[in-house]
Design an enzyme around this catalytic site. Structure first.
Site, PDB file in Angstrom:
ATOM      1  N   TYR A 190      -5.233  -8.907 -14.367  1.00  0.00           N
ATOM      2  CA  TYR A 190      -4.751  -9.960 -13.469  1.00  0.00           C
ATOM      3  C   TYR A 190      -5.282  -9.657 -12.073  1.00  0.00           C
ATOM      4  O   TYR A 190      -5.165  -8.523 -11.597  1.00  0.00           O
ATOM      5  CB  TYR A 190      -3.221  -9.998 -13.456  1.00  0.00           C
ATOM      6  CG  TYR A 190      -2.623 -10.972 -12.461  1.00  0.00           C
ATOM      7  CD1 TYR A 190      -1.959 -10.516 -11.320  1.00  0.00           C
ATOM      8  CD2 TYR A 190      -2.714 -12.345 -12.646  1.00  0.00           C
ATOM      9  CE1 TYR A 190      -1.403 -11.403 -10.410  1.00  0.00           C
ATOM     10  CE2 TYR A 190      -2.160 -13.238 -11.733  1.00  0.00           C
ATOM     11  CZ  TYR A 190      -1.507 -12.757 -10.610  1.00  0.00           C
ATOM     12  OH  TYR A 190      -0.969 -13.637  -9.694  1.00  0.00           O
TER      13      TYR A 190
ATOM     14  N   ASP B 113     -11.042  -4.162  -8.511  1.00  0.00           N
ATOM     15  CA  ASP B 113      -9.805  -4.719  -7.954  1.00  0.00           C
ATOM     16  C   ASP B 113      -8.794  -3.577  -7.880  1.00  0.00           C
ATOM     17  O   ASP B 113      -8.126  -3.263  -8.875  1.00  0.00           O
ATOM     18  CB  ASP B 113      -9.305  -5.870  -8.822  1.00  0.00           C
ATOM     19  CG  ASP B 113      -7.997  -6.428  -8.285  1.00  0.00           C
ATOM     20  OD1 ASP B 113      -7.483  -7.398  -8.871  1.00  0.00           O
ATOM     21  OD2 ASP B 113      -7.478  -5.884  -7.292  1.00  0.00           O
TER      22      ASP B 113
ATOM     23  N   LYS C 150      -1.043  -4.510  -1.510  1.00  0.00           N
ATOM     24  CA  LYS C 150       0.151  -3.703  -1.737  1.00  0.00           C
ATOM     25  C   LYS C 150       0.292  -2.548  -0.732  1.00  0.00           C
ATOM     26  O   LYS C 150       0.656  -2.763   0.424  1.00  0.00           O
ATOM     27  CB  LYS C 150       0.159  -3.216  -3.192  1.00  0.00           C
ATOM     28  CG  LYS C 150       0.197  -4.401  -4.189  1.00  0.00           C
ATOM     29  CD  LYS C 150       0.191  -3.944  -5.628  1.00  0.00           C
ATOM     30  CE  LYS C 150      -0.040  -5.104  -6.584  1.00  0.00           C
ATOM     31  NZ  LYS C 150       1.175  -5.907  -6.804  1.00  0.00           N
TER      32      LYS C 150
HETATM   33  P1  KE4 Z   1      -0.994 -10.733  -4.652  1.00  0.00           P
HETATM   34  O1  KE4 Z   1      -1.661 -12.066  -4.423  1.00  0.00           O
HETATM   35  O2  KE4 Z   1       0.243 -10.882  -5.520  1.00  0.00           O
HETATM   36  O3  KE4 Z   1      -0.713  -9.959  -3.364  1.00  0.00           O
HETATM   37  O4  KE4 Z   1      -2.010  -9.794  -5.456  1.00  0.00           O
HETATM   38  C1  KE4 Z   1      -2.553 -10.269  -6.660  1.00  0.00           C
HETATM   39  C2  KE4 Z   1      -3.029  -9.089  -7.484  1.00  0.00           C
HETATM   40  C3  KE4 Z   1      -4.380  -8.801  -7.515  1.00  0.00           C
HETATM   41  N1  KE4 Z   1      -4.860  -7.764  -8.227  1.00  0.00           N
HETATM   42  C4  KE4 Z   1      -4.032  -6.952  -8.933  1.00  0.00           C
HETATM   43  C5  KE4 Z   1      -4.595  -5.820  -9.727  1.00  0.00           C
HETATM   44  C6  KE4 Z   1      -2.634  -7.194  -8.932  1.00  0.00           C
HETATM   45  O5  KE4 Z   1      -1.813  -6.387  -9.650  1.00  0.00           O
HETATM   46  C7  KE4 Z   1      -2.119  -8.274  -8.190  1.00  0.00           C
HETATM   47  C8  KE4 Z   1      -0.638  -8.613  -8.159  1.00  0.00           C
HETATM   48  N2  KE4 Z   1       0.207  -7.808  -8.987  1.00  0.00           N
HETATM   49  C9  KE4 Z   1       1.445  -8.423  -9.389  1.00  0.00           C
HETATM   50  C10 KE4 Z   1       2.174  -7.460 -10.320  1.00  0.00           C
HETATM   51  N3  KE4 Z   1       1.546  -7.350 -11.566  1.00  0.00           N
HETATM   52  C11 KE4 Z   1       2.299  -8.793  -8.222  1.00  0.00           C
HETATM   53  C12 KE4 Z   1       3.707  -9.167  -8.564  1.00  0.00           C
HETATM   54  C13 KE4 Z   1       3.912 -10.647  -8.549  1.00  0.00           C
HETATM   55  O6  KE4 Z   1       3.034 -11.403  -9.052  1.00  0.00           O
HETATM   56  O7  KE4 Z   1       4.987 -11.059  -8.043  1.00  0.00           O
END
Ligand code: KE4
Length: 429
Positions: free
Chosen positions: A144, A239, A267
């Site tokens: 993801y 990523d 994060k």
């Molecule tokens: P954000 O747009 O949520 O800040 O980041 C997206 C993203 C991009 N790349 C990786 C590897 C990620 O894990 C994420 C977001 N992770 C999720 C948890 N699996 C955030 C939690 C959520 O979606 O509320």
């Protein structure tokens, strides 16, 4: 546990916010039940609106590696806020952050700050397409990378191989430009390169998968991606939104010794405030506006409060040389301890861990990709989640998420967690 106030708040929220949450995973759809609403947090703990305390293994999905309400971070935010919260003008602090990121992640020769991981990955993908002049993106099932249209794509079936939309609203013609291979499958990746010669702009990968549970790269996988991208003139994007400063101070690229062309961060880099970044080879980054012709922008990019929180967090991490060895040791203890206790209660289980992240899968087969992860017993995961939650331990509310530990998860708290797991498995027999 009494969660009546959270239940009432959730009912009200559902009339105001889609699903009652501002991000889907928070709704507990993956494990059932009603999400608790947080009133405050401190150290490794969350406290909900009913006064229940939970040992937190999510840490806001990664950012809180130093624990909640860390005094040094709060002080930096408060001090910075006294001079204003957002200017839309350049500040010296943004160069401090870029310099610090380059020091810790040397492959990031130039850096652009953005406000979310999604923004970082969609910007990096646009940059890769603009730099190479090629249309296609190659990603991996179960990875993801945020909710950009090119990334909400499922693998085409069989011969099709061209991507299909994973959600309404993504156009088929957009999805077709995204190719998908199984994680850890270099042969399938090479086959796509040989089928779409000269069309693949970039490969994007979570160097340690964290969005189908925590799944480690097999030996040679990341090195193989590096070689394929170099051979075919494609851009390798790591990523590291989740793995950055999580599996090692220099991220997964430092832990595994493989250098991508571009890296995305999120994060931890914001220290709990909205900040993310993308960066990499200077010749590629030079194409980003206004130095180059590939456009990307953001009102709150490099926000002063987020820079203060992020810089303070990274500086603290730099000053803790033994931290990642401790995190690796403790996450390995949790992973093996959970498996031992599951087996003792008669349940199939396997687990993976690296640095401050880990996952348990309720299956006895090795889990190397998304297909394996989906064969694990997600229903049992949900039952185990609630047994632990009712004992005051907040694990990932989905079998397809990673769990996290930080500097505040002591050896004693790890053992307490394993004791609670033993009681939970006994209750599930
Ligand atoms: P954000 O747009 O949520 O800040 O980041 C997206 C993203 C991009 N790349 C990786 C590897 C990620 O894990 C994420 C977001 N992770 C999720 C948890 N699996 C955030 C939690 C959520 O979606 O509320």
């Amino acid at each position: 546990m009494n969660r009546t106030r959270s239940e009432a708040l959730f009912e009200e929220a559902k009339g105001l916010i889609p699903g009652g949450v501002n991000s889907p995973v928070r709704a507990f759809r993956g494990v059932g039940g009603t999400p608790f609403f947080v009133r405050r947090a401190y150290g490794p703990y969350l406290e909900d609106e009913d006064g229940n305390r939970y040992l937190d293994f999510i840490g806001s999905w990664g950012p809180m590696i130093l624990g909640h309400a860390r005094p040094e971070v709060l002080e930096a935010i408060q001090r910075t806020a006294a001079d204003g919260t957002s200017f839309g003008c350049p500040t010296a602090r943004e160069s401090d952050m870029a310099r610090l990121i380059r020091e810790l992640v040397p492959s990031m020769e130039m850096v652009r700050m953005v406000s979310s991981g999604t923004e970082a990955t969609l910007s990096a993908i646009r940059l890769a397409r603009g730099f190479t002049g090629r249309p296609k993106l190659l990603k991996f099932s179960g990875n993801y990378h945020g909710h950009g249209d090119s990334l909400l794509v499922d693998a085409g079936s069989g011969v099709a191989t061209l991507g299909i939309p994973a959600t309404p609203g993504v156009l088929p013609e957009v999805a077709q430009q995204t190719l998908t291979a199984p994680f850890n499958d270099l042969d399938a990746t090479a086959a796509l390169f040989h089928r779409f010669v000269g069309e693949i702009a970039a490969v994007i990968v979570e160097p340690v998968a964290g969005n189908m549970g925590c799944i480690l790269p097999q030996p040679g996988f990341l090195e193989g991606l590096r070689a394929l991208c170099t051979e075919h003139g494609a851009i390798l994007i790591f990523d590291e939104v989740m793995t950055g400063f999580r599996v090692a101070l220099g991220g997964a690229q430092a832990h595994y010794g493989v250098s991508p062309d571009l890296t995305t961060l999120g994060k931890i880099v914001g220290g709990g405030l909205p900040a993310a970044a993308y960066g990499g080879r200077a010749d590629i980054m030079a194409r980003i506006a206004p130095s180059g012709d590939i456009y990307q922008a953001g009102t709150l990019s490099g926000n002063p409060l987020a820079m203060a929180a992020g810089i303070t967090t990274l500086e603290l991490l730099k000053g803790m040389p033994g931290l990642y060895a401790d995190l690796s040791r403790r996450s390995a203890r949790l992973a093996s301890g959970l498996v031992e206790r599951a087996h003792a209660a008669g349940f199939p289980a396997t687990a993976q861990s690296v640095g401050g992240m880990f996952s348990i899968f309720f299956t006895n087969e090795p889990v190397t990709d998304y297909a394996c992860a989906k064969r694990a017993d997600a229903a049992l995961f949900g039952r185990f989640f609630h047994q632990m939650l009712d004992r005051g331990f907040y694990l990932a509310p989905s079998a397809f998420e990673a769990a996290f530990i930080g500097s505040q998860h002591s050896d004693e708290l790890v053992e307490e967690t394993l004791d609670a797991a033993a009681a939970s498995f006994a209750a599930l027999r």
